[in-house]
Design a protein around this motif. Sequence first.
Motif, short mmCIF file in Angstrom:
data_model
loop_
_atom_site.label_atom_id
_atom_site.label_comp_id
_atom_site.label_asym_id
_atom_site.label_seq_id
_atom_site.Cartn_x
_atom_site.Cartn_y
_atom_site.Cartn_z
N LYS A 178 -72.80 -62.89 62.42
CA LYS A 178 -72.05 -63.86 63.22
C LYS A 178 -70.56 -63.52 63.12
N LEU A 179 -69.95 -63.22 64.27
CA LEU A 179 -68.53 -62.86 64.31
C LEU A 179 -67.76 -63.88 65.14
N THR A 180 -66.69 -64.41 64.57
CA THR A 180 -65.82 -65.29 65.36
C THR A 180 -64.96 -64.42 66.26
N TYR A 181 -64.49 -65.00 67.36
CA TYR A 181 -63.65 -64.26 68.29
C TYR A 181 -62.41 -63.69 67.61
N GLU A 182 -61.88 -64.44 66.64
CA GLU A 182 -60.66 -64.00 65.95
C GLU A 182 -60.86 -62.70 65.20
N ASN A 183 -62.10 -62.42 64.80
CA ASN A 183 -62.39 -61.22 64.00
C ASN A 183 -62.80 -60.02 64.83
N ILE A 184 -62.86 -60.17 66.16
CA ILE A 184 -63.31 -59.08 67.02
C ILE A 184 -62.09 -58.45 67.71
N ALA A 185 -61.95 -57.14 67.55
CA ALA A 185 -60.85 -56.42 68.22
C ALA A 185 -61.24 -56.03 69.64
N TYR A 186 -62.46 -55.52 69.81
CA TYR A 186 -62.93 -55.13 71.14
C TYR A 186 -64.42 -54.81 71.09
N PHE A 187 -65.01 -54.68 72.26
CA PHE A 187 -66.37 -54.19 72.44
C PHE A 187 -66.27 -52.89 73.23
N TYR A 188 -67.11 -51.95 72.89
CA TYR A 188 -67.13 -50.72 73.69
C TYR A 188 -68.55 -50.18 73.77
N SER A 189 -68.78 -49.44 74.85
CA SER A 189 -70.11 -48.88 75.10
C SER A 189 -70.07 -47.37 74.91
N HIS B 130 -73.11 -44.11 74.73
CA HIS B 130 -74.52 -43.67 74.76
C HIS B 130 -75.46 -44.86 74.95
N LYS B 131 -75.07 -45.75 75.86
CA LYS B 131 -75.88 -46.92 76.24
C LYS B 131 -76.03 -47.95 75.12
N ILE B 132 -75.23 -47.85 74.09
CA ILE B 132 -75.21 -48.85 73.02
C ILE B 132 -73.83 -49.50 73.00
N VAL B 133 -73.81 -50.82 72.93
CA VAL B 133 -72.53 -51.56 72.91
C VAL B 133 -72.23 -51.95 71.46
N TYR B 134 -71.02 -51.64 71.04
CA TYR B 134 -70.58 -51.94 69.68
C TYR B 134 -69.50 -53.02 69.71
N ALA B 135 -69.54 -53.89 68.69
CA ALA B 135 -68.45 -54.83 68.45
C ALA B 135 -67.63 -54.28 67.30
N LEU C 248 -64.50 -51.86 61.42
CA LEU C 248 -65.96 -51.76 61.26
C LEU C 248 -66.64 -51.99 62.59
N ALA C 249 -67.49 -51.04 63.01
CA ALA C 249 -68.22 -51.13 64.28
C ALA C 249 -69.64 -51.59 64.01
N ILE C 250 -70.10 -52.58 64.78
CA ILE C 250 -71.44 -53.14 64.62
C ILE C 250 -72.19 -52.99 65.93
N ALA C 251 -73.34 -52.35 65.90
CA ALA C 251 -74.15 -52.19 67.11
C ALA C 251 -74.72 -53.54 67.51
N THR C 252 -74.73 -53.80 68.82
CA THR C 252 -75.24 -55.07 69.33
C THR C 252 -76.44 -54.82 70.24
N ASN C 253 -77.09 -55.90 70.60
CA ASN C 253 -78.20 -55.82 71.55
C ASN C 253 -77.79 -56.32 72.94
N PHE C 254 -76.46 -56.36 73.19
CA PHE C 254 -75.94 -56.81 74.47
C PHE C 254 -75.55 -55.63 75.34
N THR C 255 -75.41 -55.91 76.63
CA THR C 255 -74.71 -54.99 77.53
C THR C 255 -73.28 -55.53 77.72
#
Length: 278
Positions: free
Chosen positions: A178-189, A191-196, A202-209
């Motif tokens: 669980k990440l609050t908005y304040e702790n997220i710098a950006y999301f990027y895609s 190889h078809k995987i989106v990271y927070a 620290l990059a965390i793989a997500t299950n979102f597009t």
Amino acid sequence: MSISQAIKNAITTVSLRFNRSSLLRWFQKLIVFIVFSLILSHLSSPESFPGGKSYRFPIEGFLSTIILCVLIGIIAELNFLFYKKKNFSKKVEIASISWFMASTLGYITVMYIPLAIVLNKMAGGEIEFYYLLIGLLITLLVSFILIGLAYSLDIYNLHKLSLKGIAITIENGGKITKLTYENIAYFYSEHKIVYAVKNDGLAIATNFTLNDLEEKVNDQLFFRVNRQIIIHKDSVDQIEKIANGRLRIRLKTSIGNDAIAEIHISRYKRKSFMAWFQ
């Protein structure tokens, strides 16, 4: 203490807090309605002016004003709950507040006209357009002030919550983060995987597009700069004007990806980006 008992105690505590908060909110609105009704009923006729020789408490005017305020309150509350679910939960801004006020006043107009006609008929009076219009305008003015007094704090609290309190839950590989908005710098895609990417890199793989995230996150804080990246407003370190009306963005947090280290904003997106950032 067993785990089940602990869970029950936690649920009870949350429920009590919610009930107290809800009761306090309604109590505050009730006070606003009563005070507002007292003021209006005392201003409705010269005999009701406090301090006058012929002063008497305007009980009939007070009760009728209370009924009017309750009807206004019911309409406003139902519309507020709708906007809270559909609009305010994601974004609270001048446009959404204006639409809330305008639509609420519209519903009050729809309620007022047939009600005024029916009451006038029951009283045996004739319906005159001039008095109907004046009554409607006064009711809308009263409603505007009353709704502003009753819901300004609720809307302000939702605005603060939309900016700071919202979090996003990420499930990946059996782990839930669980990440609050304040702790997220950006999301990027990639190889078809989106990271927070967190503020510490620290990059965390997500299950979102990215399309999912664009709909989900608060767009007061996040902006989709291109097809690969959604950035947080606080992660922007530097904005530079470059050729052809474009912008070059440098972020505070970098993970060694060239596409992220230096982001270009097209001239077509420049205006919307600057409006969002400022």
